[in-house]
Design an enzyme around this catalytic site. Structure first.
Site, short mmCIF file in Angstrom:
data_model
loop_
_atom_site.label_atom_id
_atom_site.label_comp_id
_atom_site.label_asym_id
_atom_site.label_seq_id
_atom_site.Cartn_x
_atom_site.Cartn_y
_atom_site.Cartn_z
N TYR A 75 0.83 -1.21 0.00
CA TYR A 75 0.00 0.00 0.00
C TYR A 75 0.86 1.26 0.00
CZ TYR A 75 -3.76 3.25 0.75
OH TYR A 75 -4.63 4.29 0.58
N PHE A 127 -6.97 22.51 -24.24
CA PHE A 127 -7.29 21.09 -24.36
C PHE A 127 -8.53 20.87 -23.49
CE2 PHE A 127 -7.37 16.60 -23.44
CZ PHE A 127 -7.41 16.14 -24.74
N THR A 128 -9.40 19.98 -23.96
CA THR A 128 -10.73 19.82 -23.35
C THR A 128 -10.69 19.67 -21.83
OG1 THR A 128 -10.57 17.48 -23.89
CG2 THR A 128 -11.75 18.87 -25.46
N ASP A 218 2.09 21.09 -19.89
CA ASP A 218 1.39 19.85 -20.23
C ASP A 218 2.33 19.06 -21.12
OD1 ASP A 218 -0.06 17.77 -21.27
OD2 ASP A 218 -1.90 18.92 -21.58
N LYS A 261 0.09 8.44 -23.36
CA LYS A 261 0.56 8.81 -24.71
C LYS A 261 2.04 8.45 -24.84
CE LYS A 261 -3.34 11.31 -24.23
NZ LYS A 261 -4.18 11.23 -23.03
N ARG A 385 -12.70 16.65 -33.89
CA ARG A 385 -11.98 17.69 -33.14
C ARG A 385 -12.35 19.04 -33.73
NH1 ARG A 385 -9.72 15.87 -28.32
NH2 ARG A 385 -11.95 15.83 -28.24
N PHE A 452 -18.56 16.03 -26.22
CA PHE A 452 -18.19 15.16 -27.35
C PHE A 452 -18.16 13.69 -27.00
CE2 PHE A 452 -14.07 14.60 -25.50
CZ PHE A 452 -13.88 15.79 -24.79
C1 P71 Z 1 -6.52 12.18 -26.63
C2 P71 Z 1 -6.62 12.30 -25.17
C3 P71 Z 1 -7.69 11.53 -24.44
C4 P71 Z 1 -8.92 12.34 -24.54
C5 P71 Z 1 -9.23 13.23 -23.53
C6 P71 Z 1 -10.32 14.06 -23.68
C7 P71 Z 1 -11.05 14.02 -24.85
C8 P71 Z 1 -10.76 13.12 -25.84
C9 P71 Z 1 -9.69 12.29 -25.68
C10 P71 Z 1 -5.69 13.50 -23.32
C11 P71 Z 1 -4.91 14.59 -22.88
C12 P71 Z 1 -4.10 15.34 -23.82
C13 P71 Z 1 -3.41 16.45 -23.39
C14 P71 Z 1 -2.60 17.25 -24.32
C15 P71 Z 1 -4.23 16.13 -21.18
C16 P71 Z 1 -4.94 15.01 -21.55
C17 P71 Z 1 -5.76 14.31 -20.52
N1 P71 Z 1 -5.83 13.20 -24.59
N2 P71 Z 1 -3.48 16.82 -22.09
O1 P71 Z 1 -5.76 12.98 -27.22
O2 P71 Z 1 -4.00 14.98 -25.10
O3 P71 Z 1 -5.15 13.14 -20.16
O4 P71 Z 1 -6.80 11.41 -20.90
O5 P71 Z 1 -4.91 10.84 -19.33
O6 P71 Z 1 -6.82 12.20 -18.55
O7 P71 Z 1 -7.16 11.30 -27.19
P1 P71 Z 1 -5.98 11.83 -19.73
#
Ligand code: P71
Length: 462
Positions: A75, A127-128, A218, A261, A385, A452
């Site tokens: 843990y 970013f969303t 980021d 990623k 997008r 979305f």
């Molecule tokens: C991508 C994603 C995943 C995603 C998230 C939201 C909407 C659609 C798809 C996630 C990112 C990202 C950047 C630059 C933070 C996050 C969040 N991307 N910054 O591209 O690209 O990270 O998904 O691990 O929570 O499909 P998280």
């Protein structure tokens, strides 16, 4: 005759495979209808080549898989956490690592700790999830990216750059006191995986320092950005990927990371900071939302695979093949005359739905319609997008509006072959040829947050 060029290949071979399902057009027509014309709502069994995202979809190496067997599931104080912390220090240089289950959890923590009601957060395109967490903490995101980022046809090599004029304007207008930090992403996702140059980052950091404003990085796709700097920026060719990463990170105060990623794992992320006090606050907050500060929502084995992935992904041969595959798909599409965002970015090829479906007005969601049509044609899954992703302004209730109306073909790392890319390109060519027949959509269900993901649509009757 001597050949001028030699082909390159991926620096790995395949040891395990996962069979793919091919469905019929009839089955796909039914599936997309049931999914409300939203590719997020499809079942993956109904998908052939999945280019929805490069997030958590990478293939791990044999070393990462063996790392899973070395999980220390204590843990508290798991040895895998210390491996992770060491890997972050080695490659990125940040002193403290606070693990989280994925990127948005790190965004939540840093936003809550640094932003107060009425603050503004300037950054290089929204970013969303990042913007939503900034808003939920009481802040307002202000886009200060260069104008070229919003022009899919501009050939500018660093569309992720900050416009220094816009930055200075925001500082003058609001004052440094209302700017808790600059939110700077490497390899800017929403405009096509476009890099920020080292020179621009240095200029921005100098301005921030002058005003005592922090920088939160980021770094979700920082490795990919560092590769672009090495390839494109004058004077950077002789540096290693890690040297470039370190130079970037040394300009910043903290970083959020979605390890799903660059880091080649299926789940994981972290917040990285240098300041001891801020780290202490973050460690205290992570226990409320994620888990103890030595696992933060990840199993020990996940942290081990992640620590290994951090080193693997920064090898030049890996990143060259990864970005090279994206470029290959982009070049094939351009041969067919398909309108794509230029220059081709790091993690995917972005179709320009405005030009692709010029007969569909933006309020009928051309990018959403194009992603659905591509799925019906071949079972290739992409992601909207554009205006759907941009969401609504929380204050006015209006659509945020989006100059870019794109369909992202995101390439998972180490998963698909060049032959898959050919199939994708040929399907898009087919849709390009029958584009006049594609109809716009109307939204029939709209969730409040990050719409979305779960919105539903139907074709318009015109
Ligand atoms: C991508 C994603 C995943 C995603 C998230 C939201 C909407 C659609 C798809 C996630 C990112 C990202 C950047 C630059 C933070 C996050 C969040 N991307 N910054 O591209 O690209 O990270 O998904 O691990 O929570 O499909 P998280």
């Amino acid at each position: 005759m001597k050949r001028e060029r030699r082909s390159w290949a991926e620096p790995w071979k395949i040891k395990m495979v996962e069979p793919l399902q091919v469905t019929t057009r009839e089955e796909r027509t039914k599936a997309i209808e049931e999914a409300g014309y939203n590719t997020f709502l499809l079942r993956s069994d109904d998908v052939y080549i999945d280019l929805l995202t490069d997030s958590g979809t990478s293939a791990m190496s044999d070393r990462q898989w063996s790392g899973l067997m070395m999980g220390d599931e204590s843990y508290a104080g798991s040895r895998n956490f210390f491996h992770l912390q060491d890997a972050v220090r080695d490659v990125y240089g940040y002193g403290h690592t606070i693990p989280t289950h994925q990127g948005r959890a790190a965004e939540h923590i840093i936003s809550q700790l640094l932003i107060k009601e009425g603050d503004v957060v300037p950054g290089n395109m929204y970013f969303t999830t990042t913007r939503l967490h900034q808003e939920m903490a009481g802040g307002k995101f202000i886009d200060i990216i260069v104008d070229e980022a919003n022009d899919p046809e501009s050939e500018f090599p660093f569309k992720g750059n900050i416009c220094l004029e816009k930055l200075n304007r925001v500082i003058n207008e609001y004052g440094a006191d209302r700017i808790p930090y600059l939110s700077i992403a490497t390899s800017v996702n929403m405009c096509g995986g476009q890099p920020i140059s080292l020179e621009n980052f240095q200029q921005v950091a100098a301005i921030a320092k002058q005003h005592g404003i922090k920088i939160v990085h980021d770094m979700t796709r920082c490795v990919e950005n560092a590769y672009m700097i090495k390839m494109r920026e004058p004077g950077q060719q002789d540096k290693s990927i890690v040297e470039i990463i370190r130079e970037i990170c040394d300009l910043t105060d903290a970083a959020t990371m979605s390890s799903k990623k660059d880091h080649l794992v299926n789940i994981g992320g972290f917040l990285a900071v240098n300041d001891d006090e801020l780290a202490e606050l973050a460690r205290n907050m992570v226990v409320v939302f994620e888990g103890l500060h030595t696992y933060g929502g990840m199993a020990g084995r996940d942290m081990e695979a992640l620590a290994i992935g951090i080193h693997e992904c920064s090898h030049f041969d890996h990143i060259a093949a990864r970005v090279g595959q994206v470029l290959y798909l982009g070049e094939r599409l351009q041969e067919f005359g398909v309108p794509v965002v230029r220059p081709i970015g790091t993690h995917g090829v972005f179709l320009d739905a405005r030009r692709f479906l010029a007969h569909i007005p933006q309020d009928q969601f051309p990018a959403q319609a194009l992603a659905a049509e591509l799925y019906v044609d071949s079972g290739v899954r992409a992601m909207e997008r554009g205006i759907v992703s941009a969401g609504r302004n929380h204050e006015t209730g209006e659509h945020h509006g989006s100059k870019l109306e794109l369909v992202r073909l995101t390439i998972p790392r180490r998963v698909y072959t060049q032959a898959h890319m050919d199939v994708v390109a040929e399907s898009i060519e087919e849709v390009w040829e029958m584009r006049d027949q594609v109809k716009g959509l109307e939204m029939i269900h709209e969730p409040k947050h990050l719409r979305f993901f779960q919105a539903r649509f139907r074709p318009v009757n015109k």
